[in-house]
Design a protein around this motif. Structure first.
Motif, PDB file in Angstrom:
ATOM      1  N   LEU A 147      64.557  73.643  29.541  1.00 12.98           N
ATOM      2  CA  LEU A 147      63.620  72.539  29.290  1.00 12.98           C
ATOM      3  C   LEU A 147      62.956  72.103  30.590  1.00 12.98           C
ATOM      4  CD1 LEU A 147      65.982  70.413  26.995  1.00 12.98           C
ATOM      5  CD2 LEU A 147      64.377  72.205  26.295  1.00 12.98           C
ATOM      6  N   ASP A 148      61.635  72.228  30.643  1.00 13.08           N
ATOM      7  CA  ASP A 148      60.881  71.855  31.836  1.00 13.08           C
ATOM      8  C   ASP A 148      60.304  70.455  31.638  1.00 13.08           C
ATOM      9  OD1 ASP A 148      59.581  71.901  34.249  1.00 13.08           O
ATOM     10  OD2 ASP A 148      58.598  73.833  33.930  1.00 13.08           O
ATOM     11  N   GLU A 149      60.986  69.461  32.206  1.00 18.31           N
ATOM     12  CA  GLU A 149      60.619  68.047  32.064  1.00 18.31           C
ATOM     13  C   GLU A 149      60.426  67.669  30.588  1.00 18.31           C
ATOM     14  OE1 GLU A 149      57.775  66.523  34.816  1.00 18.31           O
ATOM     15  OE2 GLU A 149      58.316  67.960  36.372  1.00 18.31           O
ATOM     16  N   ILE A 176      72.390  73.590  28.640  1.00 18.56           N
ATOM     17  CA  ILE A 176      71.059  73.054  28.919  1.00 18.56           C
ATOM     18  C   ILE A 176      70.760  73.165  30.404  1.00 18.56           C
ATOM     19  CG2 ILE A 176      69.571  71.012  28.836  1.00 18.56           C
ATOM     20  CD1 ILE A 176      71.452  69.962  26.599  1.00 18.56           C
ATOM     21  N   LEU A 177      69.615  73.766  30.720  1.00 21.51           N
ATOM     22  CA  LEU A 177      69.057  73.707  32.074  1.00 21.51           C
ATOM     23  C   LEU A 177      67.759  72.926  31.974  1.00 21.51           C
ATOM     24  CD1 LEU A 177      71.029  76.194  32.496  1.00 21.51           C
ATOM     25  CD2 LEU A 177      69.493  76.792  34.356  1.00 21.51           C
ATOM     26  N   MET A 178      67.651  71.854  32.746  1.00 17.47           N
ATOM     27  CA  MET A 178      66.560  70.909  32.579  1.00 17.47           C
ATOM     28  C   MET A 178      65.968  70.516  33.926  1.00 17.47           C
ATOM     29  SD  MET A 178      66.978  66.941  31.316  1.00 17.47           S
ATOM     30  CE  MET A 178      67.837  67.402  29.822  1.00 17.47           C
ATOM     31  N   THR A 179      64.671  70.775  34.129  1.00 15.92           N
ATOM     32  CA  THR A 179      64.006  70.194  35.281  1.00 15.92           C
ATOM     33  C   THR A 179      63.628  68.765  34.911  1.00 15.92           C
ATOM     34  OG1 THR A 179      61.731  70.769  34.708  1.00 15.92           O
ATOM     35  CG2 THR A 179      63.036  72.458  35.838  1.00 15.92           C
ATOM     36  N   THR A 180      63.792  67.849  35.831  1.00 15.08           N
ATOM     37  CA  THR A 180      63.547  66.453  35.490  1.00 15.08           C
ATOM     38  C   THR A 180      63.357  65.612  36.746  1.00 15.08           C
ATOM     39  OG1 THR A 180      64.423  64.516  34.309  1.00 15.08           O
ATOM     40  CG2 THR A 180      66.029  65.939  35.412  1.00 15.08           C
TER      41      THR A 180
END
Length: 220
Positions: A147-149, A176-180
């Protein structure tokens, strides 16, 4: 389990990712943080099979990530809008694999899409499009979400709705891998990967301190 080993990516002469390595286990949420342009989105694109790394290896549950493996293991939500604007919400769901089933109804209910199913995507707000993109990525419950932002453009109510869904997903052993840039999302993660100029520093849950993260990013 995800294994990322020595991933390198160049854009012309610039090395965007420099020997990136880490692991993520079932039920974990890993937050990826850093300044714009530091390589966060590039890393997710490589992990989703959208871009090809110059070198290095990615394995999902022991299987080398290549070809159909990306679609088998990953649900991916990019930062930009991935939806077909001229199609309705329902047609986009079908395009991403929705069928008439209990699972489809559950996804529609979870992301509050029932009232907008017949609307063209072009007429949706940014927040509605974001909810729809996440819903599309979650069909068939892939074991990994990239998930990208994900909560960009969402109001507080729908942001909390997404957070509740992600918590449920983790309880079912999803990764979950999440840029934020969201402090709550960073602090709720099991680990944090700080990206600076294509390099990475990993923090465990008890090492996550927002002030120290900001200082580290500023200094690097």
């Amino acid at each position: 389990m995800i294994e990322v080993k020595n991933v390198v990516k160049h854009y012309k002469k610039k090395k965007v990712l420099q020997d990136i390595s880490f692991q993520a286990k079932q039920g974990e949420c890993v937050a990826i943080v850093g300044r714009n342009g530091c390589g966060k989105s590039t890393l997710l694109q490589i992990m989703a099979g959208v871009l090809k790394a110059d070198s290095g290896e990615i394995r999902y549950y022991g299987q080398k990530a290549q070809g159909k493996a990306f679609r088998k293991f990953c649900g991916y939500v990019p930062q930009e809008n991935p939806l077909m604007e001229e199609l309705t919400v329902l047609d986009n769901l079908k395009l991403w694999g929705a069928v008439k089933s209990g699972e489809t109804e559950a996804i529609i209910k979870q992301f509050h899409l029932a009232d907008i199913l017949k609307m063209p995507v072009a007429k949706l707000s940014g927040g509605m499009k974001r909810r729809l993109a996440i819903a599309c990525a979650c069909f068939n419950w892939p074991p990994v979400l990239l998930l990208d932002e994900p909560t960009t453009a969402l109001d507080l109510y729908y942001k909390e709705n997404i957070h509740e869904f992600l918590a449920q997903y983790r309880k079912l052993n999803g990764i979950i891998l999440m840029t934020t840039h969201d402090e709550e999302e960073i602090q709720n993660a099991d680990r944090c990967l700080i990206m600076t100029e294509g390099r990475m520093k990993e923090l465990s849950k008890d090492q996550i301190n927002m002030q120290e993260i900001y200082q580290y990013i500023k200094a690097n």
